[in-house]
Each structure stands twice: as C-alpha cells, then as structure tokens.
Design a protein around this motif. Structure first.
Motif, short mmCIF file in Angstrom:
data_model
loop_
_atom_site.label_atom_id
_atom_site.label_comp_id
_atom_site.label_asym_id
_atom_site.label_seq_id
_atom_site.Cartn_x
_atom_site.Cartn_y
_atom_site.Cartn_z
N SER A 284 0.85 -1.20 0.00
CA SER A 284 0.00 0.00 0.00
C SER A 284 0.88 1.25 0.00
O SER A 284 0.51 2.29 -0.56
N GLU B 89 2.53 1.67 -3.70
CA GLU B 89 1.71 2.12 -4.83
C GLU B 89 1.69 3.64 -4.99
O GLU B 89 1.25 4.16 -6.01
N TYR C 16 -7.11 7.24 6.37
CA TYR C 16 -8.49 7.55 5.98
C TYR C 16 -9.48 7.79 7.10
O TYR C 16 -10.48 8.44 6.90
N ALA D 67 -10.50 4.34 0.31
CA ALA D 67 -9.29 4.10 -0.48
C ALA D 67 -9.64 3.83 -1.94
O ALA D 67 -8.99 4.34 -2.87
N ALA E 273 -12.25 4.89 -3.51
CA ALA E 273 -12.71 6.14 -4.13
C ALA E 273 -11.53 6.98 -4.59
O ALA E 273 -11.64 7.77 -5.52
N GLU E 274 -10.39 6.83 -3.95
CA GLU E 274 -9.20 7.56 -4.36
C GLU E 274 -8.34 6.76 -5.34
O GLU E 274 -7.23 7.20 -5.69
N GLY E 275 -8.81 5.58 -5.74
CA GLY E 275 -8.06 4.78 -6.71
C GLY E 275 -6.81 4.15 -6.13
O GLY E 275 -5.89 3.79 -6.86
N LEU E 276 -6.76 4.02 -4.81
CA LEU E 276 -5.58 3.40 -4.20
C LEU E 276 -5.93 1.97 -3.75
O LEU E 276 -6.28 1.71 -2.61
N ASP E 277 -5.81 1.05 -4.71
CA ASP E 277 -6.27 -0.33 -4.49
C ASP E 277 -5.47 -1.07 -3.44
O ASP E 277 -6.01 -1.87 -2.69
N ALA E 278 -4.16 -0.83 -3.42
CA ALA E 278 -3.35 -1.55 -2.43
C ALA E 278 -3.69 -1.09 -1.02
O ALA E 278 -3.64 -1.87 -0.06
N HIS E 279 -4.07 0.19 -0.88
CA HIS E 279 -4.55 0.67 0.43
C HIS E 279 -5.84 -0.08 0.80
O HIS E 279 -6.00 -0.52 1.94
N ARG F 274 -6.84 -2.99 -0.21
CA ARG F 274 -6.52 -4.39 0.07
C ARG F 274 -5.91 -4.56 1.46
O ARG F 274 -6.16 -5.57 2.14
N SER F 275 -5.07 -3.60 1.87
CA SER F 275 -4.44 -3.69 3.18
C SER F 275 -5.49 -3.76 4.28
O SER F 275 -5.33 -4.48 5.27
#
Lengths: 427, 427
Positions: free
Chosen positions: A255, A258, A359, B409, B411-417, B419-420
């Motif tokens: 995370s 990225e 977040y 996360a 919504a901000e396009g941060l997929d790894a966030h 997933r964490s």
C-alpha cells in the motif's frame, strides 16, 4: 529485489533513502521565481493569465471562487455512501484534533504575572492538487486542524481545468469547514496566497501538498508566510516478530509502494524465517495489483528487509530511519512504544494498518517524510495557531528587580535598554 | 522625523516596514551555497579550512570543543554580580518554559485508542554570534527552552577569533545547560550542524541569531533540518492613552532604536497631546545616548506616531502591524489583552518595559519580527520537540470499520490501500 540486510547496514539504507530527495530542480525554480515575481508585482493580472495558460480557465474577479450552486451541485452528484464515509472520517479527525487545543495560561505571583496566549492565524490557505484523481482524505486532513484551531478564514486553492473542480474535492472541503474555494492552482496560487492580490487576500499560513512547482513556491515564500512542511518521498517501516502475519505485512508494504516509485518500504524483523515469508508474500501479492508497475519499481529501488538480533535493535533501526509511518506488528506492541524516539505516526498491532490512519481513525495523515520525523510533526492544531507571551509587573515588583535588568543590559552594552529600566525610578 | 499619522495610514506604514527585509542578497547567497556544498562534501577538511580563513583559528579534531579548563577559567574571570544576575534570569526563564511542557495523551474507547506523544529532538544546535560584544541573554534564551524540552544533546556553535571565546558566552552557555561548545561560526558552522562532519554530529534542529551568512545558510538547510525562524529587523509598538508617562515611553522607544538602523519604533495613541509630548521627550533623551547615531537613523526612517480615534482603533492598528514587541501603557491594559490577535510578546502597564522581557522576567526574547507574529511564535519548548501520533485498534474494532477504510481508499483509486484493510478479514 528486496535484499535482506543486517541492522548494521542501516546507515547504508539511510543514505539511500536521503538520496531520494536529491533531484536538481534548478529549471523549475526559475519558472517558479518568475511566477512568484509576476503575481507579486501585478496581482490579479498575472494570476489570471497564468490560470488561463496552465488550466485553460478564463478566470476573472467574478468567477474565481466556487459558488453556492457549484457546492450544491457537488453534493448532488457524489456517491452518498462516500459522503457518509467522509463525514464519519471528518468527525473522527475533528475529535482527535480538538484534543490538541491548548488553553491560555498565566503564572501569577504577588504583583506580577507571566502568560502564554494561543491565537489562531487569521487566514489559512490550503492547497489541494488537481489532476484526474481526487484525494478528498487529504482535503479533510488539511482543513480540519485549521478549523479546530479556530481559524476564521480557511480558504482552499485548487486548479480548475476548464473552470471545473472535481465535485468530491468541493464536498470534502465543505464537510471539513472551508469558507471559500479559489479556482487557482500551481505556483501562481501559492503566490496569490503569499502576497495577496486584488481578488485574493494574503494568507498567514499555507499548507497542503502539490507538485514540484507548488513545493518550490512554498519553500520560496517561507518566512514571509508560514508553511506546513516541505513534503518529500514517503515511507513505511514495519517492525515484526514471529507472531506477525506475513500476508498483512505484505499488503501494508504494497500500500505504501503504490504511491510512487520513490516510496520506500522497509521491514525490520527479528525472525529470518519471517523475513523470507514476507518477501514471498510481497512478490505474490504485487502481481495482483493494478499499479503493479509502480509498485515493483518502488520495491526494486527502496524495498528493504532488515534482520535484527533483538527487538531493541529493531527499534533502534527504526529510530535511525525516523520513518513517516511505523507499524509495530509484534506480540506486545505497546511494550515498544516508550522506546520510539523518531516516527511520524505509529500503528500498533496487526489491526491498525496504515490505511486506517490515512483515511479514518482521526490522526493526521500529513506526516513528516524522508527522515524529517527527527524534528517535525504530523500536521496539527499548533500549525494554525501562534503563541504570544504576556508580561505584567506592578511598580513594586519591578522596583525589586530593575537594577538587575539595568546591570544585564549594561553588560551587553545596550545603554538605552538599561535606561528604560532605570528611568522608572529616577527623581 | 517622527511623523504623526492617522490610523488610516497604517497600510502605508506596514508597507514601509516590510520593505526593510527587501535587500538583495544574491552575492552572499552564492558564498553561502559554496560553503554549504564544501562542508557537505568534504566534512572536517572544509570546516577547518573555513574556520582558519574567517576566524584565524587553526581548528582540528582535538581543539574544536571548549574544554573543562576553559569553562572553569571563564567562571573565574567574569564579574560575580553579572553571574548572579544571569543565574537568576536563567531560573526565571526555566520556570516559564517548564510551563510549556506537554504530557503525552491518549483517547481510549473500548478496544481502541489514539494518542499523541511529545518527544524531544535528540540534537539541538544553538548558534551564538561572536564579534566584540557578547549577548549572554540570547544564549540563555536559546538554550533553556531546549533544556526544558528534554533535549539530551544541546550543542553551541560560536566563532572563536584566534581560538578564544568571550568568557561571558561560555558562562551563559553552561548556566543555561549546554552540553558542548564548538569553536566554529558562520555558514560553515551551520553546514556542520546541518550535515554533520567527522567531528560534529548532525543536528535535528538549529536555532539562534547570526549575521546574514548565518541567516541565509539556515534558510538554505531548512527542510533537511529544523530551524527556529528567519529573523528580520525588529520593532516595538506602544499603545498609550493620556495616563501614560511620556518619559517612560520615550525611553522604551529608544531602547528599540539602539539595536540597529532598521529597527522600527511606533507609538499609537488616542491622545494628540500625548503624541506631541512623547515626541519631544524622544528627541530630548536621544541626545543623551552613546548610540545616538544609530538611534537617530532608525527614528528618521521608521519612527512613527499614529493618533487613533479610539483604543479599539489603536488595538486594530497593532493587530495589522503584528509587532514583535507590544507595550500597552493605558489605564487598564488588561482590558485590551483579549483584543490582541497578532503580537510576539505583550508588555502590560508602565512597569513592564521591554527590557524586563529581554533580560529577566522569564518569557523568551527570541520573537517573530517584521510582521511574522501573524503566524509564528516566541521561541518555546515546542520548537525543540516533535509530536508522534499513535493508533491502536483491536481486531473487533477494526472489523467494525474496515469496509469504510476500503471504500474511501477505492474512491481515491488506491487499491493496495484498500486491500491492506480488506485482507485482514479475508477467508
């Protein structure tokens, strides 16, 4: 990829991390300096012309600020469930930051007192980057501390390509408590906030992330206006023992990776087998990510696993790196807390991953990067306040000590200072 | 000299004050940049060669730090009555700054808590200018807040012409609590503190006044190391009504004017006759001062008297100037305190003149100058500490909210966030 080092090699790692910030920006600096100068000298005229050039938006006195209608429209458009999450997150952030507020105090003794006042700045300017993606969490994190500090004028600046701002940004700014949103971005926005123009009041403090032009502009105006910090490449450091879950750690690692290629992910573990297990998991999970390319580049350049002899050595390694984010995934994470000396935000245990802080939990995600946690802090209410000292002595109290003041001033060769004390008891 | 303006002309005055800082230092910047680069690249070697060149002192690894013998000698030489005053002043400063210390706190709720830690920086470097005059009060004011913050390594740098440091400086540093005194000055000292050399550890925070080379060096290293502030020309603003004593005000005015030609002295009064009386007194007393030449230049350029209609207007004028020192010499000075929004240090009543704060009372005399009291503060314990956030969620508590973290996360396009957060509850 992901070399496994010993704790003795921490200095090597530290040097490599610091080098991330060593880019030469001479060219960008020249651009920024001329933008700053133009806006300082000709105000609105330069500001509007740069906005048109960079954002394709014909700005003028009357369309520079987001209107009530645009705000209403933004709230209509955005996903209600995202709105709800943002509101809950904002409430958590507000609660945490309200705890940072301080009360004026006075030390009184007989006929004298000393004190300290905490006063909000009058104008806070928050920069919000534009571009395709919106980062509403960052909007909340920058504005809410200013609100908790009692700042009466919280003004946002964000680029409006063709005059339009992402509705999520508008909604987040309003939820957080912004009073106005200016459609301006880049170095010209920082210039307008730093010097003021006919349409934009001069700010006392400017915060918020931005591209390299924004960062250089902020550094350049620092001193004439307050700024939050100079953000650098980010990092996470995870301390883990054998009890830690490698899947979780790998996910947290990724995370961070990225964000961008300069992001640094570090694991410090007392278990060689855990080091191997985490490494395998990272490589497995990386393949599943949409941003796999960025992630792999970050891991290749800065991903590091350190095997320490003891947990104390692991903590010492973390202290020397002074990471932005520190996750402690050990059997008893609280036991290590008192030994931490340098870290932006500390995440304890396996169910407090970094994205919880990014977040939702309420702590700030604007954190000191690239080792600056040695001397700087998460964005907080103090950033939007300043202190004033107060001194009061009665005639009787000052009479007791004025000779000392006089003597000290004379020892420094400042005669007029000495006289200012003595004249009160002449004749 | 000493024009009498109306409060409506405050903006003119404000502009003239700001112009004091508009000197072009391009040439000095080039010198500073090469000194910084040399010391960063070659460490001790460059440091020692600059020290020899600028201070005529053949520095090396073994003679760079003031010895125990030199300290003992300093205490033997200096005037015992000055020593006593310094010790009493130091005790007052320490008492006031100890009140600024903050306790770690945590907000606990069920299975989660958030908190904030206050941690001292590990290395604080305090710069002390050399030259003919020693300013021991400034040594106390810079070091004691670091001591109160709990900084374990407080190191002083000061130029040693021919290897010698003024004994008063040494004594003040020791009284205040410095751990080491380095015989180095100028931009090379700031470089050594900012980057570290073989003989000098890298600092986390650098404070203290200096000449233009020191100031430019501090600004340049800002971001890689913490600094206190960029000091500019200083000022005093006195608010007075008819009850004020013109002799006292004139003396306070002149104590500011003796600092240098750029110092600005301002009186804001609601009484036209008081304005005239103060002006006459200033001119009379100025003639008696050894530093008459400097004083008259400062008065001529920046000395200003403003006649306001009401005390509220007088306070508003002060708020717009945001003076470093604000003296309130009115019948009821406390009544105005709650209306002050911008001022470094506030002196209430006729028996609390500025020199009382400069030397003795306990508040800090390192203050935001030239209008920067809008956003910055007197030097204080916070300057030598940083904060860390702490987050802990139990499995149960995180399970309640992880979907929200995931959604934000995404919504901000941060997929790894995303997933964490999610991976903790998969399978």
């Amino acid at each position: 990829m992901l070399p496994i080092l010993s704790a003795k090699e921490t200095d090597l790692l530290k040097r490599r991390l610091l080098e991330r910030a060593n880019t030469d920006y001479t060219e960008q600096e020249m651009v920024v300096n001329s933008v700053l100068r133009d806006v300082r000298e000709t105000g609105d005229s330069a500001l509007f012309s740069y906005i048109e050039r960079f954002d394709g938006f014909k700005a003028n006195k009357d369309n520079l600020v987001v209107t009530e209608e645009e705000v209403e429209q933004a709230f209509k458009i955005i996903d209600p469930s995202l709105l709800e999450v943002m509101e809950e997150s904002a409430a958590n952030i507000e609660e945490f930051h309200n705890h940072q507020r301080r009360e004026n105090w006075f030390i009184e003794k007989n006929g004298k007192y000393l004190g300290q006042l905490y006063l909000p700045v009058e104008y806070a300017g928050v920069y919000v980057p534009g571009g395709k993606a919106a980062y509403p969490s960052s909007v909340l994190m920058n504005i809410i501390p200013a609100k908790c500090a009692g700042v009466p004028n919280i003004f946002v600046a964000t680029p409006a390509l063709g005059g339009n701002i992402n509705p999520v940004t508008i909604a987040a700014a309003k939820i957080a408590g912004a009073h106005k949103i200016y459609k301006m971005g880049g170095a010209q926005a920082i210039a307008a906030f730093a010097y003021g123009t006919e349409s934009v009041p001069r700010m006392d403090k400017i915060t918020g992330p931005g591209n390299i032009y924004v960062a250089l502009a902020k550094k350049s105006v620092y001193g004439q206006v307050g700024i939050d910090m100079i953000a650098g490449p980010s990092e996470v450091l995870v301390i883990a023992d054998d009890s830690a879950n490698e899947r979780f750690i790998a996910a947290d690692f990724l995370s961070q990776a990225e964000h961008d290629e300069l992001a640094a992910c570090m694991l410090v573990t007392v278990s060689r087998s855990k080091a191997d297990a985490v490494r395998t998991e990272i490589m497995r999970q990386a393949e599943l990510l949409p941003k796999k390319d960025i992630v792999l580049k970050s891991l290749e350049k800065y991903g590091t696993i350190i095997v320490a002899e003891t947990l104390d050595e692991a903590v010492e390694t973390a202290n020397r790196i002074a990471p932005e984010h520190l996750e402690i995934c050990t059997e008893d994470p609280q036991a290590l807390l008192s030994k931490i000396r340098n870290a932006g935000s500390i995440f304890l245990g396996e169910y407090s991953p970094e994205p919880l802080g990014d977040y939702f939990a309420g702590t700030n995600h604007v954190l000191p990067t690239n080792g600056t946690a040695r001397f700087s802090s998460p964005l907080n209410v103090d950033d939007f306040q300043k202190k004033s000292s107060v001194i009061y002595y009665s005639r009787e109290e000052f009479e007791k000590v004025y000779r000392k003041v006089e003597a000290f001033a004379q020892a420094e060769g400042l005669d007029a200072h000495a006289r200012s004390a003595a004249i009160r008891f002449e004749d």
